[in-house]
Design a protein around this motif. Structure first.
Motif, PDB file in Angstrom:
ATOM      1  N   PHE A 108     -27.764 -20.151  45.921  1.00 35.98           N
ATOM      2  CA  PHE A 108     -26.445 -19.655  45.531  1.00 35.98           C
ATOM      3  C   PHE A 108     -25.368 -19.921  46.584  1.00 35.98           C
ATOM      4  O   PHE A 108     -24.197 -20.096  46.256  1.00 35.98           O
ATOM      5  CB  PHE A 108     -26.507 -18.157  45.197  1.00 35.98           C
ATOM      6  N   LEU A 109     -25.740 -19.990  47.868  1.00 39.81           N
ATOM      7  CA  LEU A 109     -24.740 -20.221  48.911  1.00 39.81           C
ATOM      8  C   LEU A 109     -24.148 -21.628  48.835  1.00 39.81           C
ATOM      9  O   LEU A 109     -23.012 -21.847  49.257  1.00 39.81           O
ATOM     10  CB  LEU A 109     -25.348 -19.987  50.293  1.00 39.81           C
ATOM     11  N   ILE A 110     -24.914 -22.581  48.299  1.00 38.59           N
ATOM     12  CA  ILE A 110     -24.426 -23.961  48.194  1.00 38.59           C
ATOM     13  C   ILE A 110     -23.192 -24.032  47.311  1.00 38.59           C
ATOM     14  O   ILE A 110     -22.270 -24.828  47.539  1.00 38.59           O
ATOM     15  CB  ILE A 110     -25.538 -24.883  47.657  1.00 38.59           C
ATOM     16  N   ILE A 111     -23.151 -23.194  46.293  1.00 37.09           N
ATOM     17  CA  ILE A 111     -22.005 -23.155  45.384  1.00 37.09           C
ATOM     18  C   ILE A 111     -21.021 -22.063  45.782  1.00 37.09           C
ATOM     19  O   ILE A 111     -19.804 -22.238  45.687  1.00 37.09           O
ATOM     20  CB  ILE A 111     -22.475 -22.943  43.932  1.00 37.09           C
ATOM     21  N   LEU A 112     -21.538 -20.949  46.256  1.00 37.03           N
ATOM     22  CA  LEU A 112     -20.677 -19.806  46.555  1.00 37.03           C
ATOM     23  C   LEU A 112     -19.721 -20.087  47.703  1.00 37.03           C
ATOM     24  O   LEU A 112     -18.525 -19.759  47.621  1.00 37.03           O
ATOM     25  CB  LEU A 112     -21.540 -18.583  46.893  1.00 37.03           C
ATOM     26  N   ILE A 173      -7.386 -15.347  41.863  1.00 36.28           N
ATOM     27  CA  ILE A 173      -8.000 -14.080  41.448  1.00 36.28           C
ATOM     28  C   ILE A 173      -9.132 -14.334  40.460  1.00 36.28           C
ATOM     29  O   ILE A 173     -10.228 -13.768  40.579  1.00 36.28           O
ATOM     30  CB  ILE A 173      -6.942 -13.150  40.830  1.00 36.28           C
ATOM     31  N   LEU A 174      -8.891 -15.192  39.465  1.00 35.70           N
ATOM     32  CA  LEU A 174      -9.925 -15.503  38.473  1.00 35.70           C
ATOM     33  C   LEU A 174     -11.126 -16.181  39.118  1.00 35.70           C
ATOM     34  O   LEU A 174     -12.283 -15.888  38.789  1.00 35.70           O
ATOM     35  CB  LEU A 174      -9.332 -16.384  37.372  1.00 35.70           C
ATOM     36  N   SER A 175     -10.854 -17.088  40.052  1.00 38.21           N
ATOM     37  CA  SER A 175     -11.933 -17.755  40.765  1.00 38.21           C
ATOM     38  C   SER A 175     -12.719 -16.772  41.620  1.00 38.21           C
ATOM     39  O   SER A 175     -13.958 -16.822  41.683  1.00 38.21           O
ATOM     40  CB  SER A 175     -11.353 -18.869  41.648  1.00 38.21           C
ATOM     41  N   GLY A 176     -12.018 -15.845  42.271  1.00 39.56           N
ATOM     42  CA  GLY A 176     -12.685 -14.847  43.099  1.00 39.56           C
ATOM     43  C   GLY A 176     -13.564 -13.914  42.276  1.00 39.56           C
ATOM     44  O   GLY A 176     -14.682 -13.577  42.691  1.00 39.56           O
ATOM     45  N   LEU A 177     -13.080 -13.488  41.108  1.00 45.80           N
ATOM     46  CA  LEU A 177     -13.875 -12.624  40.242  1.00 45.80           C
ATOM     47  C   LEU A 177     -15.119 -13.352  39.733  1.00 45.80           C
ATOM     48  O   LEU A 177     -16.204 -12.769  39.626  1.00 45.80           O
ATOM     49  CB  LEU A 177     -13.028 -12.137  39.065  1.00 45.80           C
ATOM     50  N   THR A 178     -14.943 -14.641  39.435  1.00 44.08           N
ATOM     51  CA  THR A 178     -16.090 -15.436  38.996  1.00 44.08           C
ATOM     52  C   THR A 178     -17.110 -15.590  40.118  1.00 44.08           C
ATOM     53  O   THR A 178     -18.320 -15.505  39.887  1.00 44.08           O
ATOM     54  CB  THR A 178     -15.627 -16.828  38.524  1.00 44.08           C
ATOM     55  N   ALA A 179     -16.624 -15.803  41.327  1.00 37.50           N
ATOM     56  CA  ALA A 179     -17.526 -15.922  42.481  1.00 37.50           C
ATOM     57  C   ALA A 179     -18.279 -14.618  42.718  1.00 37.50           C
ATOM     58  O   ALA A 179     -19.473 -14.626  43.053  1.00 37.50           O
ATOM     59  CB  ALA A 179     -16.733 -16.310  43.722  1.00 37.50           C
ATOM     60  N   ALA A 180     -17.601 -13.480  42.530  1.00 35.13           N
ATOM     61  CA  ALA A 180     -18.258 -12.185  42.693  1.00 35.13           C
ATOM     62  C   ALA A 180     -19.361 -12.010  41.656  1.00 35.13           C
ATOM     63  O   ALA A 180     -20.465 -11.541  41.969  1.00 35.13           O
ATOM     64  CB  ALA A 180     -17.233 -11.061  42.572  1.00 35.13           C
ATOM     65  N   HIS A 181     -19.082 -12.393  40.415  1.00 32.81           N
ATOM     66  CA  HIS A 181     -20.106 -12.324  39.371  1.00 32.81           C
ATOM     67  C   HIS A 181     -21.289 -13.211  39.722  1.00 32.81           C
ATOM     68  O   HIS A 181     -22.450 -12.793  39.600  1.00 32.81           O
ATOM     69  CB  HIS A 181     -19.522 -12.760  38.029  1.00 32.81           C
ATOM     70  N   TYR A 182     -20.994 -14.426  40.150  1.00 39.11           N
ATOM     71  CA  TYR A 182     -22.058 -15.378  40.483  1.00 39.11           C
ATOM     72  C   TYR A 182     -22.946 -14.836  41.592  1.00 39.11           C
ATOM     73  O   TYR A 182     -24.179 -14.922  41.515  1.00 39.11           O
ATOM     74  CB  TYR A 182     -21.437 -16.708  40.901  1.00 39.11           C
ATOM     75  N   ALA A 183     -22.336 -14.267  42.622  1.00 35.07           N
ATOM     76  CA  ALA A 183     -23.109 -13.743  43.750  1.00 35.07           C
ATOM     77  C   ALA A 183     -23.998 -12.584  43.314  1.00 35.07           C
ATOM     78  O   ALA A 183     -25.193 -12.539  43.629  1.00 35.07           O
ATOM     79  CB  ALA A 183     -22.172 -13.302  44.864  1.00 35.07           C
ATOM     80  N   LEU A 184     -23.431 -11.639  42.573  1.00 32.92           N
ATOM     81  CA  LEU A 184     -24.193 -10.464  42.154  1.00 32.92           C
ATOM     82  C   LEU A 184     -25.275 -10.829  41.145  1.00 32.92           C
ATOM     83  O   LEU A 184     -26.381 -10.287  41.187  1.00 32.92           O
ATOM     84  CB  LEU A 184     -23.249  -9.421  41.565  1.00 32.92           C
ATOM     85  N   ALA A 185     -24.961 -11.751  40.247  1.00 30.81           N
ATOM     86  CA  ALA A 185     -25.948 -12.168  39.244  1.00 30.81           C
ATOM     87  C   ALA A 185     -27.054 -13.026  39.850  1.00 30.81           C
ATOM     88  O   ALA A 185     -28.112 -13.183  39.242  1.00 30.81           O
ATOM     89  CB  ALA A 185     -25.255 -12.936  38.115  1.00 30.81           C
ATOM     90  N   ILE A 196     -19.921 -10.254  52.899  1.00 34.57           N
ATOM     91  CA  ILE A 196     -19.194 -11.463  52.495  1.00 34.57           C
ATOM     92  C   ILE A 196     -17.817 -11.107  51.964  1.00 34.57           C
ATOM     93  O   ILE A 196     -16.819 -11.773  52.263  1.00 34.57           O
ATOM     94  CB  ILE A 196     -19.999 -12.243  51.441  1.00 34.57           C
ATOM     95  N   LEU A 197     -17.728 -10.035  51.175  1.00 33.98           N
ATOM     96  CA  LEU A 197     -16.443  -9.604  50.620  1.00 33.98           C
ATOM     97  C   LEU A 197     -15.469  -9.208  51.726  1.00 33.98           C
ATOM     98  O   LEU A 197     -14.288  -9.580  51.693  1.00 33.98           O
ATOM     99  CB  LEU A 197     -16.659  -8.432  49.661  1.00 33.98           C
ATOM    100  N   ALA A 198     -15.964  -8.473  52.723  1.00 34.20           N
ATOM    101  CA  ALA A 198     -15.104  -8.061  53.836  1.00 34.20           C
ATOM    102  C   ALA A 198     -14.627  -9.273  54.633  1.00 34.20           C
ATOM    103  O   ALA A 198     -13.446  -9.355  55.014  1.00 34.20           O
ATOM    104  CB  ALA A 198     -15.863  -7.095  54.739  1.00 34.20           C
ATOM    105  N   ILE A 199     -15.539 -10.210  54.887  1.00 34.75           N
ATOM    106  CA  ILE A 199     -15.170 -11.425  55.618  1.00 34.75           C
ATOM    107  C   ILE A 199     -14.162 -12.231  54.814  1.00 34.75           C
ATOM    108  O   ILE A 199     -13.176 -12.757  55.354  1.00 34.75           O
ATOM    109  CB  ILE A 199     -16.420 -12.275  55.921  1.00 34.75           C
ATOM    110  N   PHE A 200     -14.379 -12.314  53.499  1.00 30.49           N
ATOM    111  CA  PHE A 200     -13.482 -13.078  52.633  1.00 30.49           C
ATOM    112  C   PHE A 200     -12.073 -12.492  52.647  1.00 30.49           C
ATOM    113  O   PHE A 200     -11.087 -13.231  52.777  1.00 30.49           O
ATOM    114  CB  PHE A 200     -14.028 -13.102  51.211  1.00 30.49           C
ATOM    115  N   ILE A 201     -11.968 -11.179  52.500  1.00 31.24           N
ATOM    116  CA  ILE A 201     -10.647 -10.532  52.505  1.00 31.24           C
ATOM    117  C   ILE A 201      -9.941 -10.764  53.842  1.00 31.24           C
ATOM    118  O   ILE A 201      -8.737 -11.056  53.880  1.00 31.24           O
ATOM    119  CB  ILE A 201     -10.790  -9.030  52.213  1.00 31.24           C
TER     120      ILE A 201
END
Length: 220
Positions: A108-112, A173-185, A196-201
């Motif tokens: 998942f990190l390769i895409i995330l 925003i849409l890309s970020g929400l999609t990335a969050a879904h991808y990571a959690l899923a 990762i979320l804290a570092i990203f922000i």
């Protein structure tokens, strides 16, 4: 109820409201793809074909600008379709026709990671652009745009503030929400996801500050 079910229930209960929502939500990917395709076709490809709406001036090198708009349109459309891959099974497995590694799961990190970098750029571009354009309209700074023989700066600033930069921010925003879904899923641990979320922000905040100062000091 068996032990596995209890464990899964405990994990679900530990999720915040946002994390529960993001883990299930796939619509940001589809809306993001639509948003990207519409912009690529009706803005970038339109301008590449010689359209002047949204370009209140005469560029120094029209051919180069047309080519740049076309390339940008292709990249934007490609990024939109990549978002779909983040919520589809075929985005998690290497195609079978790829030699040696076909059929293997994609880490998942390769895409995330590249997705997050692109998301950070989109958001910083949009926020930084709106801040600097607003400062220009308020008379705090003066922006100059290179590469134009003639340009209605006020109109360009308004186009950027009300159209171009909001598109970047919305796409981010849409890309970020999609990335969050991808990571959690993908089964990432909650602690890793939150780090990762804290570092990203933090990264988006620093990148936005950099964009604002680079625009002010290079173009003012």
């Amino acid at each position: 109820m068996n032990e596995k079910t209890n464990h899964l229930k405990t994990q679900t209960e530990r999720l915040t409201a946002f994390e529960q929502w993001a883990k299930k939500a796939v619509w940001p990917a589809y809306l993001g793809c639509f948003w990207a395709v519409m912009y690529a076709v009706f803005v970038r490809f339109y301008q590449a074909a010689g359209g002047t709406l949204g370009l209140p001036g005469q560029p120094e090198d029209p051919k180069m600008m047309y080519m740049a708009s076309y390339i940008a349109g292709v990249l934007i459309m490609t990024c939109g379709f990549i978002l779909i891959g983040l919520v589809k099974p075929w985005g998690r497995v290497v195609p079978t026709w790829v030699p040696f590694i076909g059929g293997k799961n994609i880490h998942f990190l390769i895409i995330l990671i590249p997705t997050l970098f692109c998301t950070a750029y989109l958001m910083a571009h949009g926020i930084g652009g709106m801040i600097t354009k607003a400062l220009h309209l308020a008379g705090v700074i003066t922006l100059h745009f290179n590469g134009w023989v003639s340009l209605d700066v006020h109109s360009m600033v308004l186009w950027s503030l009300l159209f171009y930069e909001p598109w970047f921010l919305t796409m981010g925003i849409l890309s970020g929400l999609t990335a969050a879904h991808y990571a959690l899923a993908s089964g990432i641990s909650l602690s890793a996801f939150r780090r990762i979320l804290a570092i990203f922000i933090s990264f988006v905040s620093l990148l936005t500050i950099y964009c604002v100062f680079s625009i002010i000091f290079q173009l003012s």
